[in-house]
Design a protein around this motif. Structure first.
Motif, PDB file in Angstrom:
ATOM      1  N   MET A   1       0.849  -1.200   0.000  1.00 51.20           N
ATOM      2  CA  MET A   1       0.000   0.000   0.000  1.00 51.20           C
ATOM      3  C   MET A   1       0.879   1.242   0.000  1.00 51.20           C
ATOM      4  SD  MET A   1      -2.682   1.381   2.885  1.00 51.20           S
ATOM      5  CE  MET A   1      -3.774  -0.023   2.778  1.00 51.20           C
ATOM      6  N   PRO A   2       0.751   2.097  -1.011  1.00 53.16           N
ATOM      7  CA  PRO A   2       1.512   3.353  -1.001  1.00 53.16           C
ATOM      8  C   PRO A   2       0.955   4.289   0.069  1.00 53.16           C
ATOM      9  CG  PRO A   2      -0.021   3.330  -2.831  1.00 53.16           C
ATOM     10  CD  PRO A   2      -0.090   1.964  -2.207  1.00 53.16           C
ATOM     11  N   ALA A   3       1.762   5.234   0.502  1.00 56.65           N
ATOM     12  CA  ALA A   3       1.309   6.192   1.507  1.00 56.65           C
ATOM     13  C   ALA A   3       0.294   7.161   0.916  1.00 56.65           C
ATOM     14  CB  ALA A   3       2.497   6.950   2.081  1.00 56.65           C
ATOM     15  N   VAL A   4       0.539   7.603  -0.318  1.00 52.34           N
ATOM     16  CA  VAL A   4      -0.306   8.636  -0.932  1.00 52.34           C
ATOM     17  C   VAL A   4      -0.629   8.255  -2.372  1.00 52.34           C
ATOM     18  CG1 VAL A   4      -0.478  11.078  -1.605  1.00 52.34           C
ATOM     19  CG2 VAL A   4       0.712  10.448   0.511  1.00 52.34           C
ATOM     20  N   SER A   5      -1.896   8.376  -2.723  1.00 50.97           N
ATOM     21  CA  SER A   5      -2.328   8.248  -4.116  1.00 50.97           C
ATOM     22  C   SER A   5      -2.600   9.649  -4.657  1.00 50.97           C
ATOM     23  CB  SER A   5      -3.604   7.407  -4.222  1.00 50.97           C
ATOM     24  OG  SER A   5      -3.395   6.100  -3.756  1.00 50.97           O
ATOM     25  N   ILE A   6      -1.917   9.996  -5.733  1.00 48.97           N
ATOM     26  CA  ILE A   6      -2.147  11.287  -6.382  1.00 48.97           C
ATOM     27  C   ILE A   6      -3.024  11.031  -7.602  1.00 48.97           C
ATOM     28  CG2 ILE A   6      -1.084  13.302  -7.471  1.00 48.97           C
ATOM     29  CD1 ILE A   6       1.466  12.671  -5.889  1.00 48.97           C
ATOM     30  N   ILE A   7      -4.192  11.643  -7.621  1.00 45.27           N
ATOM     31  CA  ILE A   7      -5.172  11.401  -8.683  1.00 45.27           C
ATOM     32  C   ILE A   7      -5.218  12.602  -9.616  1.00 45.27           C
ATOM     33  CG2 ILE A   7      -7.613  10.979  -9.188  1.00 45.27           C
ATOM     34  CD1 ILE A   7      -7.775   9.559  -6.464  1.00 45.27           C
ATOM     35  N   ILE A   8      -4.950  12.346 -10.902  1.00 48.48           N
ATOM     36  CA  ILE A   8      -4.849  13.419 -11.890  1.00 48.48           C
ATOM     37  C   ILE A   8      -5.853  13.173 -13.009  1.00 48.48           C
ATOM     38  CG2 ILE A   8      -3.294  14.672 -13.432  1.00 48.48           C
ATOM     39  CD1 ILE A   8      -0.942  13.465 -11.821  1.00 48.48           C
ATOM     40  N   PRO A   9      -6.974  13.900 -13.045  1.00 51.65           N
ATOM     41  CA  PRO A   9      -7.902  13.787 -14.172  1.00 51.65           C
ATOM     42  C   PRO A   9      -7.360  14.565 -15.375  1.00 51.65           C
ATOM     43  CG  PRO A   9      -8.727  15.374 -12.587  1.00 51.65           C
ATOM     44  CD  PRO A   9      -7.453  14.820 -12.014  1.00 51.65           C
ATOM     45  N   THR A  28      10.005  14.600  -3.662  1.00 54.19           N
ATOM     46  CA  THR A  28      11.024  14.117  -2.720  1.00 54.19           C
ATOM     47  C   THR A  28      10.490  12.978  -1.863  1.00 54.19           C
ATOM     48  OG1 THR A  28      10.352  15.824  -1.127  1.00 54.19           O
ATOM     49  CG2 THR A  28      12.174  16.349  -2.631  1.00 54.19           C
ATOM     50  N   PHE A  29       9.173  12.812  -1.833  1.00 50.10           N
ATOM     51  CA  PHE A  29       8.544  11.710  -1.109  1.00 50.10           C
ATOM     52  C   PHE A  29       8.176  10.644  -2.141  1.00 50.10           C
ATOM     53  CE2 PHE A  29       4.883   9.579   0.876  1.00 50.10           C
ATOM     54  CZ  PHE A  29       5.383   9.310   2.139  1.00 50.10           C
ATOM     55  N   PRO A  30       8.888   9.526  -2.176  1.00 52.23           N
ATOM     56  CA  PRO A  30       8.702   8.572  -3.277  1.00 52.23           C
ATOM     57  C   PRO A  30       7.569   7.576  -3.094  1.00 52.23           C
ATOM     58  CG  PRO A  30      10.506   7.847  -1.880  1.00 52.23           C
ATOM     59  CD  PRO A  30      10.026   9.154  -1.306  1.00 52.23           C
ATOM     60  N   ASP A  31       7.047   7.438  -1.868  1.00 54.56           N
ATOM     61  CA  ASP A  31       6.066   6.377  -1.590  1.00 54.56           C
ATOM     62  C   ASP A  31       4.672   6.804  -2.056  1.00 54.56           C
ATOM     63  OD1 ASP A  31       4.898   4.063  -0.728  1.00 54.56           O
ATOM     64  OD2 ASP A  31       4.962   4.573   1.411  1.00 54.56           O
ATOM     65  N   ILE A  32       4.532   6.943  -3.364  1.00 55.67           N
ATOM     66  CA  ILE A  32       3.276   7.412  -3.949  1.00 55.67           C
ATOM     67  C   ILE A  32       2.873   6.505  -5.110  1.00 55.67           C
ATOM     68  CG2 ILE A  32       3.644   9.838  -3.332  1.00 55.67           C
ATOM     69  CD1 ILE A  32       4.613  10.344  -6.187  1.00 55.67           C
ATOM     70  N   GLU A  33       1.584   6.496  -5.394  1.00 55.47           N
ATOM     71  CA  GLU A  33       1.118   5.989  -6.677  1.00 55.47           C
ATOM     72  C   GLU A  33       0.460   7.160  -7.406  1.00 55.47           C
ATOM     73  OE1 GLU A  33      -1.844   2.936  -6.556  1.00 55.47           O
ATOM     74  OE2 GLU A  33      -3.242   4.095  -5.323  1.00 55.47           O
ATOM     75  N   ILE A  34       0.609   7.165  -8.707  1.00 52.43           N
ATOM     76  CA  ILE A  34       0.149   8.280  -9.526  1.00 52.43           C
ATOM     77  C   ILE A  34      -0.940   7.741 -10.453  1.00 52.43           C
ATOM     78  CG2 ILE A  34       0.831  10.084 -11.153  1.00 52.43           C
ATOM     79  CD1 ILE A  34       3.803   9.430 -10.114  1.00 52.43           C
ATOM     80  N   ILE A  35      -2.169   8.093 -10.172  1.00 54.93           N
ATOM     81  CA  ILE A  35      -3.296   7.581 -10.959  1.00 54.93           C
ATOM     82  C   ILE A  35      -3.728   8.669 -11.940  1.00 54.93           C
ATOM     83  CG2 ILE A  35      -5.639   6.673 -10.879  1.00 54.93           C
ATOM     84  CD1 ILE A  35      -5.044   5.698  -8.051  1.00 54.93           C
ATOM     85  N   VAL A  36      -3.477   8.413 -13.213  1.00 54.56           N
ATOM     86  CA  VAL A  36      -3.818   9.376 -14.258  1.00 54.56           C
ATOM     87  C   VAL A  36      -5.066   8.873 -14.970  1.00 54.56           C
ATOM     88  CG1 VAL A  36      -2.995  10.666 -16.256  1.00 54.56           C
ATOM     89  CG2 VAL A  36      -1.362   9.895 -14.515  1.00 54.56           C
ATOM     90  N   VAL A  37      -6.131   9.666 -14.898  1.00 56.40           N
ATOM     91  CA  VAL A  37      -7.407   9.277 -15.487  1.00 56.40           C
ATOM     92  C   VAL A  37      -7.602  10.043 -16.790  1.00 56.40           C
ATOM     93  CG1 VAL A  37      -9.887   9.057 -15.135  1.00 56.40           C
ATOM     94  CG2 VAL A  37      -8.325   8.911 -13.168  1.00 56.40           C
ATOM     95  N   ASN A  38      -7.443   9.336 -17.910  1.00 58.61           N
ATOM     96  CA  ASN A  38      -7.697   9.946 -19.211  1.00 58.61           C
ATOM     97  C   ASN A  38      -9.197   9.903 -19.479  1.00 58.61           C
ATOM     98  OD1 ASN A  38      -7.619  10.876 -21.877  1.00 58.61           O
ATOM     99  ND2 ASN A  38      -7.377   8.797 -22.647  1.00 58.61           N
TER     100      ASN A  38
END
Length: 323
Positions: A1-9, A28-38
């Protein structure tokens, strides 16, 4: 489980998307998932997203038919695995240590939400303006809702980090809302939050405002309908809650702000009716008068005489009080 999910529409913002994604993958904080919603883009946005996903395994891509911002965010939330969620519009960008600072604050305070300062950037003029300086360092969720209602903080969903677990409270999304969606979502998230921490720092996000942006463009029938709708959605959400009777002033402030927004964007179709409504609110809550600022005289004239109101509106347009 990542610490932070960044959601980008993303919807047809290929021109600006690379700057956004660069700011996220370089955090600088690498424990993220980057969810890009096209969200059904027809420009080069999908190619840009694919290229970035190939080089960074933290990027999760969701391709979907266009359903609007609210449902794009909803799709990202449903796919998220992080303890916390950070929303980010695809034409905005973060300072490189933004997630590190807000996540550290969240863990330090065991906060459901962490609010942080940001920049309003106006690339057409080259100017920037800092967001509202929030008075307190911590709030309950309802205290924070009150602060935003009285224009002492911002509604924007990307202006705070928040726990993903808040969405377990049957949070509602309205597909038709292209304007006011942040007000409705933030109301719900605030209500279910126990602790809201305020990070006192330099601005950590750049919110880009262009001449053709959704919030800065002239009103269509649909957008005007959204502005008329979202105060009612907020009211309906709170109506069956035990705190409803104690929040009438906040709900009135939201309604009068919406009416003000319609006039400020030259929506004069309902001006007589809305002005009468606003004046009735001010008679009940005189201390809300700062909410309408220089529009008070315009409200008064429109409420009593449509022609006088329309003539004074033209004067406001000439003086650029209405753009």
């Amino acid at each position: 489980m990542p610490a932070v999910s960044i959601i980008i529409p993303v919807y047809n913002i290929g021109k600006y998307l690379e700057k956004c994604l660069d700011s996220v993958i370089a955090q600088t904080f690498p424990d993220i998932e980057i969810i890009v919603v096209n969200d059904g883009s027809t420009d080069n946005s999908p190619e840009i997203i694919a290229r970035y996903a190939d080089k960074d395994p933290r990027i999760v891509v969701i391709d979907k038919a266009n359903e609007g911002l609210a449902y794009a965010r909803k799709s990202g939330i449903e796919a998220a695995n992080g303890e916390y969620i950070q929303h980010l519009d695809g034409d905005d960008y973060l300072e490189l240590d933004a997630i590190e600072l807000v996540y550290r604050k969240a863990k330090e305070k065991d906060a459901d939400m962490v609010v942080f300062p940001f920049w309003f950037d106006y690339p057409d003029s080259g100017k920037s303006k800092r967001s509202i300086e929030i008075a307190c360092t911590s709030y309950t969720g309802l205290e924070y809702f009150s602060a935003i209602s009285f224009s002492k903080a911002h509604w924007a969903v990307w202006s705070y980090l928040h726990k993903r677990s808040l969405y377990a409270n049957s949070i509602t999304f309205r597909q038709e809302l292209s304007y006011g969606e942040d007000v409705f979502l933030t109301t719900q998230l605030s209500y279910y939050s126990s602790r809201v921490a305020v990070l006192k720092s330099r601005p950590l996000l750049h919110y880009i405002i262009r001449e053709n942006s959704i919030t800065n463009s002239r009103l269509s029938e649909k957008k005007a309908g959204n502005i008329l709708l979202y105060p009612s959605l907020v009211d309906n959400f709170l109506k069956n809650k035990p705190e409803y009777s104690s929040l009438q002033k906040e709900l009135s402030a939201i309604r009068i702000q919406a009416n003000n927004e319609l006039l400020s964007k030259r929506w004069f179709k309902d001006a007589h009716k809305l002005s009468k409504e606003s004046l009735a609110i001010l008679r009940q809550y005189p201390d809300l008068k700062p909410q309408v600022k220089s529009f008070y005289k315009l409200f008064t004239l429109y409420a009593h005489n449509r022609l006088l109101g329309r003539l004074y509106a033209q004067y406001y347009i000439f003086k650029k009080k209405i753009k």
